[in-house]
Design a protein around this motif. Sequence first.
Motif, PDB file in Angstrom:
ATOM      1  N   TRP A 224       0.847  -1.195   0.000  1.00 42.41           N
ATOM      2  CA  TRP A 224       0.000   0.000   0.000  1.00 42.41           C
ATOM      3  C   TRP A 224       0.878   1.240   0.000  1.00 42.41           C
ATOM      4  O   TRP A 224       1.769   1.399   0.826  1.00 42.41           O
ATOM      5  CB  TRP A 224      -0.900  -0.029   1.228  1.00 42.41           C
ATOM      6  N   VAL A 225       0.640   2.160  -0.916  1.00 42.75           N
ATOM      7  CA  VAL A 225       1.500   3.323  -1.090  1.00 42.75           C
ATOM      8  C   VAL A 225       1.486   4.237   0.132  1.00 42.75           C
ATOM      9  O   VAL A 225       2.475   4.920   0.434  1.00 42.75           O
ATOM     10  CB  VAL A 225       1.105   4.101  -2.369  1.00 42.75           C
ATOM     11  N   GLY A 226       0.389   4.231   0.874  1.00 44.34           N
ATOM     12  CA  GLY A 226       0.294   5.064   2.069  1.00 44.34           C
ATOM     13  C   GLY A 226       1.273   4.688   3.167  1.00 44.34           C
ATOM     14  O   GLY A 226       1.556   5.492   4.059  1.00 44.34           O
ATOM     15  N   ILE A 227       1.798   3.464   3.096  1.00 48.17           N
ATOM     16  CA  ILE A 227       2.755   3.029   4.121  1.00 48.17           C
ATOM     17  C   ILE A 227       4.037   3.849   4.059  1.00 48.17           C
ATOM     18  O   ILE A 227       4.777   3.933   5.040  1.00 48.17           O
ATOM     19  CB  ILE A 227       3.056   1.516   3.972  1.00 48.17           C
ATOM     20  N   THR A 228       4.307   4.481   2.907  1.00 48.41           N
ATOM     21  CA  THR A 228       5.490   5.338   2.791  1.00 48.41           C
ATOM     22  C   THR A 228       5.384   6.541   3.723  1.00 48.41           C
ATOM     23  O   THR A 228       6.381   6.983   4.295  1.00 48.41           O
ATOM     24  CB  THR A 228       5.684   5.822   1.347  1.00 48.41           C
ATOM     25  N   ILE A 229       4.168   7.074   3.886  1.00 53.16           N
ATOM     26  CA  ILE A 229       3.958   8.199   4.810  1.00 53.16           C
ATOM     27  C   ILE A 229       4.135   7.734   6.243  1.00 53.16           C
ATOM     28  O   ILE A 229       4.769   8.417   7.055  1.00 53.16           O
ATOM     29  CB  ILE A 229       2.555   8.811   4.604  1.00 53.16           C
ATOM     30  N   VAL A 230       3.592   6.541   6.559  1.00 52.59           N
ATOM     31  CA  VAL A 230       3.744   5.982   7.906  1.00 52.59           C
ATOM     32  C   VAL A 230       5.229   5.795   8.236  1.00 52.59           C
ATOM     33  O   VAL A 230       5.701   6.173   9.309  1.00 52.59           O
ATOM     34  CB  VAL A 230       2.995   4.640   8.034  1.00 52.59           C
ATOM     35  N   GLY A 231       5.967   5.211   7.287  1.00 52.83           N
ATOM     36  CA  GLY A 231       7.401   4.995   7.499  1.00 52.83           C
ATOM     37  C   GLY A 231       8.154   6.301   7.684  1.00 52.83           C
ATOM     38  O   GLY A 231       9.021   6.415   8.562  1.00 52.83           O
ATOM     39  N   MET A 232       7.827   7.300   6.876  1.00 50.77           N
ATOM     40  CA  MET A 232       8.502   8.597   6.983  1.00 50.77           C
ATOM     41  C   MET A 232       8.215   9.261   8.326  1.00 50.77           C
ATOM     42  O   MET A 232       9.112   9.837   8.956  1.00 50.77           O
ATOM     43  CB  MET A 232       8.066   9.509   5.835  1.00 50.77           C
ATOM     44  N   LEU A 233       6.979   9.178   8.795  1.00 50.17           N
ATOM     45  CA  LEU A 233       6.634   9.774  10.084  1.00 50.17           C
ATOM     46  C   LEU A 233       7.333   9.052  11.237  1.00 50.17           C
ATOM     47  O   LEU A 233       7.813   9.687  12.185  1.00 50.17           O
ATOM     48  CB  LEU A 233       5.122   9.764  10.286  1.00 50.17           C
ATOM     49  N   LEU A 234       7.404   7.722  11.169  1.00 54.83           N
ATOM     50  CA  LEU A 234       8.120   6.961  12.207  1.00 54.83           C
ATOM     51  C   LEU A 234       9.593   7.347  12.236  1.00 54.83           C
ATOM     52  O   LEU A 234      10.182   7.544  13.312  1.00 54.83           O
ATOM     53  CB  LEU A 234       7.970   5.458  11.947  1.00 54.83           C
ATOM     54  N   MET A 235      10.198   7.465  11.048  1.00 48.86           N
ATOM     55  CA  MET A 235      11.603   7.875  10.982  1.00 48.86           C
ATOM     56  C   MET A 235      11.785   9.291  11.531  1.00 48.86           C
ATOM     57  O   MET A 235      12.724   9.576  12.277  1.00 48.86           O
ATOM     58  CB  MET A 235      12.101   7.809   9.541  1.00 48.86           C
ATOM     59  N   THR A 236      10.870  10.192  11.188  1.00 53.31           N
ATOM     60  CA  THR A 236      10.972  11.587  11.616  1.00 53.31           C
ATOM     61  C   THR A 236      10.926  11.700  13.134  1.00 53.31           C
ATOM     62  O   THR A 236      11.747  12.398  13.743  1.00 53.31           O
ATOM     63  CB  THR A 236       9.834  12.425  10.993  1.00 53.31           C
ATOM     64  N   PHE A 237       9.982  11.004  13.767  1.00 53.35           N
ATOM     65  CA  PHE A 237       9.887  11.084  15.221  1.00 53.35           C
ATOM     66  C   PHE A 237      11.027  10.323  15.903  1.00 53.35           C
ATOM     67  O   PHE A 237      11.436  10.672  17.005  1.00 53.35           O
ATOM     68  CB  PHE A 237       8.518  10.600  15.693  1.00 53.35           C
ATOM     69  N   GLY A 238      11.563   9.304  15.220  1.00 55.07           N
ATOM     70  CA  GLY A 238      12.774   8.663  15.716  1.00 55.07           C
ATOM     71  C   GLY A 238      13.943   9.627  15.707  1.00 55.07           C
ATOM     72  O   GLY A 238      14.753   9.680  16.642  1.00 55.07           O
TER      73      GLY A 238
END
Length: 398
Positions: A303-317
């Motif tokens: 699902w293409v939306g998972i790229t946003i989820v991954g980016m947000l997780l990385m950002t808060f990390g």
Amino acid sequence: MLAKLTKPYTGLSSEVWILALITLINRAGAMVIPFLALYLTKKLDFSLVQVGWIMSTYGIGSVVGTFLGGKYTDKIGYYKIMYRSLFSTGIVFIAIQFLTDFYLICLGIFVLSVVADIFRPAMWVALSAYSKEENRTRSVTLIRLAINLGFSMGPALGGFIIAGLGYNGLFWVDGITCIIAAFMMLNLLYQKTPEQTKEDNKDEKKLSPYRDKQFIIFWFSIFLIGFGFMQYFSTMPLFYNKMMGLDEQNIGWLLALNGFFIFLTEMPIVHYLERKKINKINIVIYGNILFILSFMVLNMTSWVGITIVGMLLMTFGEILGFPFSNSYALDRAKKGNQGSYMAFYSISFSTAYILGPNIGMQLTDNYGFKITWYVMGILIFISIFLLLWLKRLVKINS
């Protein structure tokens, strides 16, 4: 409402704000680097292999410059190093546009990286001098905000300059902004005397970071974090394009999401955690867990939306990990050799810059994206293990 929004920024010294302004101007002016590959291929007709070597010389120069910056900061002080680095970087930026030979370009980029990154350890030492211990992490965060905002503004401004003045205009603007930052520093920022920044304990033995076992463990953990982080700006855009079908514009927006959320949320989050007095190593560990999840979720679905989820997780990390790891390094350093400590800390990212993109590309080419993300997760898990080991050593020696 306004008071709540500004509260995280209160209590920071005027010198820290001036340093952030100088950093913003300097980083916003660093427009050549994002467009360097395009300049080398389109303007000078270099091959991708040649561009790869030139980018490697930039990374090597970063390591050399950071090391020298730390060494000479301890010898002659942060102030002289900072303004000399800014002024010299401006001159080198202007000069590079007149180089066309491959080997001269390699030499020019190496020299540029050396003189530019001499600035980094000196800046962190200056930050330590200008900030109080209780708001040091927030001061670090303000500088990070200036860097991120500068890097966000730089490419946008660079695109307009190239369209209007060509690549040569880019080099002139980069050089002039560095020189302006140097003169701003001389006129607005004043060096604190040794009496204002000395430790209460004059007899405390100074320890070299290269012989500090605890700091070496910390260094390797940060290197592994940096190794994974670099994938987001090297192999990850390829994943977005090839596996998720995103075009350059959408990839650009996705990467911009990182800078936007850092600018919007990092200072309030850091301010909250700083007031809670949570152990800094614990916060970095929590950040690492988010880094691991940012890679693992990409292997869960197409699902293409998972790229946003991954980016947000990385950002808060990143928000949890980087300010507090930087603050920990400043706290660990002793007065008189802070430059060496901050140089050693910065070299962890420079080394990750040299190795991370290249190894990530090789892994992807040979084993695919899924295996690459698992490998990144394992490396960051090792980083967590090292940080837990560090906590145990600190507890034993306290």
